[in-house]
Design an enzyme around this catalytic site. Structure first.
Site, short mmCIF file in Angstrom:
data_model
loop_
_atom_site.label_atom_id
_atom_site.label_comp_id
_atom_site.label_asym_id
_atom_site.label_seq_id
_atom_site.Cartn_x
_atom_site.Cartn_y
_atom_site.Cartn_z
N TYR A 58 80.54 32.25 0.22
CA TYR A 58 81.18 31.17 -0.52
C TYR A 58 82.58 31.55 -1.01
O TYR A 58 83.44 30.68 -1.18
CB TYR A 58 80.30 30.76 -1.71
CG TYR A 58 78.87 30.49 -1.31
CD1 TYR A 58 78.57 29.72 -0.19
CD2 TYR A 58 77.81 31.03 -2.05
CE1 TYR A 58 77.26 29.49 0.19
CE2 TYR A 58 76.50 30.80 -1.67
CZ TYR A 58 76.23 30.04 -0.55
OH TYR A 58 74.93 29.82 -0.18
N HIS A 79 74.55 26.82 -9.67
CA HIS A 79 75.57 25.81 -9.95
C HIS A 79 76.65 26.32 -10.90
O HIS A 79 77.85 26.26 -10.60
CB HIS A 79 74.93 24.56 -10.54
CG HIS A 79 74.28 23.69 -9.53
ND1 HIS A 79 73.83 22.42 -9.83
CD2 HIS A 79 73.98 23.89 -8.23
CE1 HIS A 79 73.29 21.88 -8.75
NE2 HIS A 79 73.36 22.76 -7.77
N LYS A 97 73.41 17.55 -8.56
CA LYS A 97 72.77 17.35 -9.84
C LYS A 97 71.57 18.28 -10.01
O LYS A 97 70.93 18.62 -9.02
CB LYS A 97 72.31 15.90 -9.95
CG LYS A 97 71.35 15.54 -8.82
CD LYS A 97 71.34 14.09 -8.52
CE LYS A 97 70.43 13.81 -7.34
NZ LYS A 97 70.86 14.47 -6.09
#
Length: 338
Positions: A58, A79, A97
């Protein structure tokens, strides 16, 4: 002509491949610049389908100067770390979410985005579907009389064995995955003046994550919200608003396909009436709203988002989690982080 918003994708989760990446690839206002995975093969396969440069890891996305915005479909446990990392590099962020499990961490990330003058959004798509705005207008116009109660449910069949939603280390469980929907619907339709009365989380006898639950909320004026959620159930995604003179029912409320023609049912003393609405792609609408906010920031304008719903949702989810772990008793002391 306005240049497209250039996205980097942090992870190749099912929600990204099934819903979000196809909508991005179809939007001329979006360019997929890079797609990252821990697996080189997964990154390459996903990029071959949707475009963009495949990268491993990432960090490589955040090092890419071509990336203007980041989409984060990683497991919930990751997250906060990667949203914060992206914000610190000045990227706009659309995160799956819930944004985090901790209301204060959510508030801190929103404050960081404001300081960095970038957009931060949680990818709750159903609130961008116009059927809910129509429902709110009906209630405001007195279609059901004085509002008394709200009932919402979102339940899905059991995921396959090995699904990350069964992994406690990745913050799995039905509350964070599907319970968010009825909680957010209550906030979206009743406002942010809601408090938890009680909650229950169902966990298998052998331990692990919760596979279902229920919560009771109350608004300051006494309107109640009864919520049911689970991931070992027959599919159901609907809500009802009960008033002194009628009832509104919305089925397929949370994840309607783009070609679905919504049906709002109004029952009152005169009988039953159906209100049909045109089909609407809530995934495309969510991306359009995010990109419009990015373009406002490009122009040096402030982000005009109102985060009260998001913060109320975060507060209520944490309260349900705390109460559910305490057996529904809200008087027991809190133990451990949410």
């Amino acid at each position: 002509m306005t240049s497209p918003v250039r996205f980097g994708i942090l992870g190749c989760a099912a929600i990204a491949r099934r819903r979000v990446l196809p909508a991005m690839a179809a939007d001329p206002g979006i360019e997929i610049a890079a797609i990252a995975s821990r697996s080189p093969a997964t990154a390459a396969d996903t990029a071959a389908r949707f475009g963009g440069r495949p990268v491993t890891g990432y960090e490589a996305v955040l090092d890419d100067p071509a990336v203007e915005a980041v989409y984060v479909p990683l497991p919930l446990a990751l997250h906060a770390e990667w949203v914060e990392a992206a914000l610190l590099t000045g990227r706009h962020v659309l995160a799956e979410k819930p944004l985090t499990r901790d209301p204060e961490r959510t508030r801190a990330l929103l404050a960081l985005a404001e300081r960095r003058a970038v957009v931060l959004r949680e990818n709750v798509m159903f609130v961008h579907h116009p059927q809910h705005a129509r429902v709110r207008r009906l209630v405001e116009e007195g279609a059901v009389g004085r509002l008394r109660a709200f009932h919402a449910s979102f339940t899905i069949p059991a995921p396959a064995p090995g699904d990350i939603r069964y992994d406690a280390a990745l913050c799995g469980g039905s509350l964070w995955d599907v319970g968010l929907y009825p909680v957010r619907a209550a906030v979206h339709l009743l406002g942010d003046d809601l408090r938890l009365v009680g909650a229950h989380l169902s966990t298998p006898a052998g331990g692990g994550v919760d596979i279902g639950g229920a919560a009771l909320l109350r608004r300051g004026d006494g309107v109640s919200a009864q919520l049911t959620f689970g991931m070992d159930h027959a599919y159901r995604g609907a809500y009802e608003l009960w008033g002194s003179e009628g009832r509104i029912t919305v089925d397929r409320a949370f994840t309607p396909p783009a070609d679905h023609s919504p049906r709002i049912v109004l029952d009152d003393a005169s009988g039953t009436r159906e209100i049909r609405l045109p089909a609407h792609d809530q995934v495309a609408a969510t991306l359009a709203d995010f990109c419009a906010s990015v373009r406002r920031r490009r122009a040096g304008l402030p982000d005009d988002a109102d985060h009260r719903e998001l913060l109320a949702q975060a507060r209520l989810l944490a309260a349900v989690h705390r109460a559910g772990r305490a057996g529904g008793d809200l008087t027991r002391p809190r133990r451990n982080a949410p």
